[in-house]
Design an enzyme around this catalytic site. Structure first.
Site, PDB file in Angstrom:
ATOM      1  CB  CYS A   8      -0.993  -0.051   1.158  1.00 56.61           C
ATOM      2  SG  CYS A   8      -2.423   0.994   0.843  1.00 56.61           S
ATOM      3  CG  HIS A 136      -3.772  -3.596   2.870  1.00 50.51           C
ATOM      4  ND1 HIS A 136      -2.863  -3.225   3.842  1.00 50.51           N
ATOM      5  CD2 HIS A 136      -4.240  -2.454   2.323  1.00 50.51           C
ATOM      6  CE1 HIS A 136      -2.788  -1.910   3.879  1.00 50.51           C
ATOM      7  NE2 HIS A 136      -3.606  -1.413   2.973  1.00 50.51           N
ATOM      8  CD  GLU A 138      -1.863  -6.390   5.100  1.00 51.81           C
ATOM      9  OE1 GLU A 138      -1.404  -6.644   3.974  1.00 51.81           O
ATOM     10  OE2 GLU A 138      -2.151  -5.237   5.478  1.00 51.81           O
TER      11      GLU A 138
END
Ligand SMILES: NC(=O)CC[C@H](N)C(=O)O
Length: 247
Positions: A8, A136, A138
């Site tokens: 990001c 993102h 994750e």
């Protein structure tokens, strides 16, 4: 050359760094950081209404399309698929004005949104692992199904990325996903133990949250990784002093 994964804002700063040091645009910056910058290589997106922060983000799961006929490590890590879905949370994007020049100098935008307007993944093909993503990854990473960008970063850091590709993106039995397996033999002794999971602030009241199965080898618990919230795990039939804290 150290491996790098930008996420990001990390994707955006990778573009700024490249613009400053390779394109030689010394004042290159993001419009988010400076109103007066001459070379705003990162700008706010058209739908971002400055001053009205709520609800103006590009948010949630969206499709990223890999450009056709490209050589890309990150595409291979995603299994050579044509497109992926990942979660987003941002207001700024790469300024389209600079894309051609950036790519000409060697930094490639290998993944874009479905309209090919928004840059989503960048990669430096000449580097062992220089990858950045606007989304993102994750959010969708799971203990037994790790996110490909992170997988690539760790393998590259261990100098194992090329052998991983050579094996068709499979970990060797000697290189299992969990660091807690010392040898293949241990896998034969893997058992599951029923336990109750409590959220930390509820341990006094002992309110069980849910029941889970804990993987064990020879009576030793394998560490639970990537827990999103602090939890207390209480295995059955053991006293409170034996409970395991995971913060
Ligand atoms: N989640 C982030 O890192 C956000 C990056 C940047 N502030 C943007 O909105 O685009």
């Amino acid at each position: 050359m150290k491996p790098f994964l930008g996420i990001c804002l990390g994707f955006q700063t990778a573009v700024i760094e490249f613009a400053r040091n390779v394109l030689n645009l010394k004042d290159a910056n993001s419009a988010e950081c400076s109103d007066t910058v001459e070379h705003a290589v990162i700008i706010d997106m058209p739908e971002h209404n400055t001053g009205d922060m709520g609800g103006t983000m590009r948010l949630g799961k969206r499709t990223t399309v890999f450009k056709p006929n490209i050589q890309s490590k990150i595409k291979r890590l995603y299994g050579n698929v044509e497109q992926i879905e990942e979660r987003h949370r941002h207001r700024y994007e790469v300024n389209p004005k600079y894309i051609e020049e950036i790519e000409k100098q060697g930094l490639k935008f290998v993944g874009v949104d479905i309209d090919a307007e928004r840059m989503e993944i960048l990669e430096l093909p000449s580097h062992p692992y220089y990858v950045a993503v606007q989304f993102h990854p994750e959010y969708l990473s799971r203990p037994m199904d790790p996110s490909p960008p992170f997988m690539g970063l760790i393998l590259a850091a261990k100098d194992r990325l090329n052998s991983y590709f050579a094996r068709g993106c499979k970990l060797s039995p000697r290189e299992p996903q969990s660091d807690y397996y010392d040898s293949d033999d241990e896998l034969d002794h893997l058992t599951l133990k029923q336990a109750t999971i409590y959220s930390t602030d509820e341990t006094d009241g002992r309110k069980p949250d849910k029941s889970i199965l804990l993987p064990q080898v020879g009576g030793k618990l394998l560490q639970i990784r990537k827990a999103c919230v602090p939890v207390t795990i209480l295995a059955p039939n053991v006293g409170p002093e034996e409970k395991l804290q995971k913060k």
